[in-house]
Design an enzyme around this catalytic site. Structure first.
Site, PDB file in Angstrom:
ATOM      1  N   SER A 276      42.955  31.323  43.985  1.00  0.00           N
ATOM      2  CA  SER A 276      43.499  32.058  42.843  1.00  0.00           C
ATOM      3  C   SER A 276      44.974  31.773  42.567  1.00  0.00           C
ATOM      4  O   SER A 276      45.446  32.008  41.455  1.00  0.00           O
ATOM      5  CB  SER A 276      43.317  33.567  43.056  1.00  0.00           C
ATOM      6  OG  SER A 276      43.958  33.997  44.250  1.00  0.00           O
TER       7      SER A 276
ATOM      8  N   ASP B 218      50.210  41.868  41.337  1.00  0.00           N
ATOM      9  CA  ASP B 218      49.231  42.842  41.816  1.00  0.00           C
ATOM     10  C   ASP B 218      49.363  42.912  43.335  1.00  0.00           C
ATOM     11  O   ASP B 218      50.372  42.476  43.886  1.00  0.00           O
ATOM     12  CB  ASP B 218      47.807  42.468  41.353  1.00  0.00           C
ATOM     13  CG  ASP B 218      47.373  41.075  41.784  1.00  0.00           C
ATOM     14  OD1 ASP B 218      47.927  40.557  42.785  1.00  0.00           O
ATOM     15  OD2 ASP B 218      46.468  40.497  41.157  1.00  0.00           O
TER      16      ASP B 218
ATOM     17  N   HIS C  99      48.922  38.793  44.447  1.00  0.00           N
ATOM     18  CA  HIS C  99      49.499  37.613  43.804  1.00  0.00           C
ATOM     19  C   HIS C  99      50.927  37.855  43.307  1.00  0.00           C
ATOM     20  O   HIS C  99      51.184  38.886  42.685  1.00  0.00           O
ATOM     21  CB  HIS C  99      48.638  37.192  42.611  1.00  0.00           C
ATOM     22  CG  HIS C  99      47.201  36.987  42.953  1.00  0.00           C
ATOM     23  ND1 HIS C  99      46.248  37.972  42.770  1.00  0.00           N
ATOM     24  CD2 HIS C  99      46.552  35.922  43.482  1.00  0.00           C
ATOM     25  CE1 HIS C  99      45.071  37.510  43.161  1.00  0.00           C
ATOM     26  NE2 HIS C  99      45.229  36.272  43.604  1.00  0.00           N
TER      27      HIS C  99
END
Length: 362
Positions: free
Chosen positions: A47, A337, A340
């Site tokens: 991600s 978040d 990340h």
């Protein structure tokens, strides 16, 4: 008193100018001999560098909705797991290739998009095949299969010779490993039945080595692979195992440093045995930990919580515009978040890496 003729004086001044310019001349020669920028940047991983591949697969690991993309161009949620640009975008920009690295899947890619590079990364994957299976995302092995398909598309656009040049001269980046430790080993029981932690780290390092070797045999020569971040200091991990004070987990960070140490040694070994390859290990642990532990040094005000919601557990589906409060200025936060970093943190991180590794990334 020494008297110099006008002609000799002019000659003396000219010689002085030549001597003064000599270092600049050497610098100019060195600059002209610098290796050209790679024709493309090609990305594999999780991600951290997924710009939207997960948008088109059936998985819970998605972020193609607000408030993700809050500070991206047009405030658009592209599937990047951040408020804006991600490391692959900054890397491509640093290399002078393009501003954004697009997802290979789910987007209409132009010929220029393809020949200048794409990302095959899928949020939630890891070097351990089980990691991808747990959240139904694109494994690194499947990413390699997509790369082979991509090569055929490039060949159809530019012809065989140019396609081979692009393949062998592009800059390849691999960023994975965080999910293996944080999600697969520490958070689920599956691998603990098979491995103790040192054995699991060795397993994931060998999996990373196999990936790099397969990529090499597919034509890649300039391969950079990032180590794990200080996973014990991620907001989510502070919440899960950091106690009431949400301190960084020393156990998790030690696992990351052990993984990084072994990965670095293995990449150096590959660099020595793979003919004409340039395999580079990139330390992201140290610079990111500095941002986390000394946020004010970089102009941040918060590094223990994310911008989205309480910042303690919200990530992907739990970070959404309907149920969560979002901070007004994400640039003051190290994390977007609970997992990340923010666009600004990524920007600083990539700049620090460029300063450290310089031409090695080229």
């Amino acid at each position: 008193m020494i008297i110099i003729s006008q002609k000799r004086a002019v000659t003396f001044r000219l010689l002085s100018i030549v001597v003064f310019l000599h270092p600049l001349h050497d610098w100019a020669i060195a600059a002209s001999q610098k290796s050209p920028s790679p024709p493309a940047v090609i990305v594999f991983g999780d991600s951290i560098v997924d710009p939207g591949n997960n948008n088109v697969i059936l998985t819970i690991a998605k972020c193609n909705y607000p408030p993700y993309g809050k500070d991206f161009v047009g405030h658009k949620a592209t599937g990047r797991f951040s408020n804006g640009k991600i490391p692959s975008d900054f890397i491509a920009s640093q290399l002078g290739i393009k501003q954004y690295v697009p997802a290979y899947l789910g987007t209409e890619l132009s010929a220029h998009d393809l020949i200048t590079g794409v990302s095959f990364a899928s949020g939630g994957c890891g070097f351990d095949p089980l990691t991808s299976q747990l959240v139904s995302v694109i494994s690194l092995e499947e990413q390699l299969n997509l790369f082979m398909e991509y090569k055929q598309k490039v060949k159809a656009i530019v012809g065989e010779n140019r396609a081979e040049y692009i393949t062998s001269n592009s800059a390849y980046f691999i960023i994975a490993g965080t999910n293996d430790l944080a999600s697969t080993y520490f958070a689920t029981p599956f691998r603990k039945f098979e491995f103790d932690l040192p054995s699991y780290i060795n397993f994931t390092v060998q999996s990373a080595s196999t990936l790099v070797q397969k990529l090499y045999h597919l034509g890649a020569r300039k391969i950079s692979i990032a180590g794990a971040p200080p996973i014990g200091c991620l907001p989510s991990q502070r919440t899960l195992v950091g106690g009431i004070e949400r301190i960084c987990s020393a156990t998790y960070n030690q696992a990351a440093t052990s993984f990084n140490s072994q990965l670095s040694k293995e990449m150096q070994r590959l660099n020595n045995i793979l003919h004409k390859a340039k395999v580079l290990y990139i330390d992201i642990y140290t610079p990111l930990l500095d941002l986390i532990l000394h946020p004010s040094k970089y102009g941040f005000v918060e590094s223990k919580r994310g911008c989205c919601g309480t910042g303690t557990f919200e990530v992907t589906q739990t970070c959404n515009s309907l149920t969560t409060f979002v901070c007004e200025d994400a640039s003051k936060y190290v994390f977007w978040d609970s997992y990340h970093p923010t666009e600004r943190a990524y920007d600083i991180l990539v700049r620090k890496l460029a300063q450290k590794y310089g031409a090695s990334l080229n």
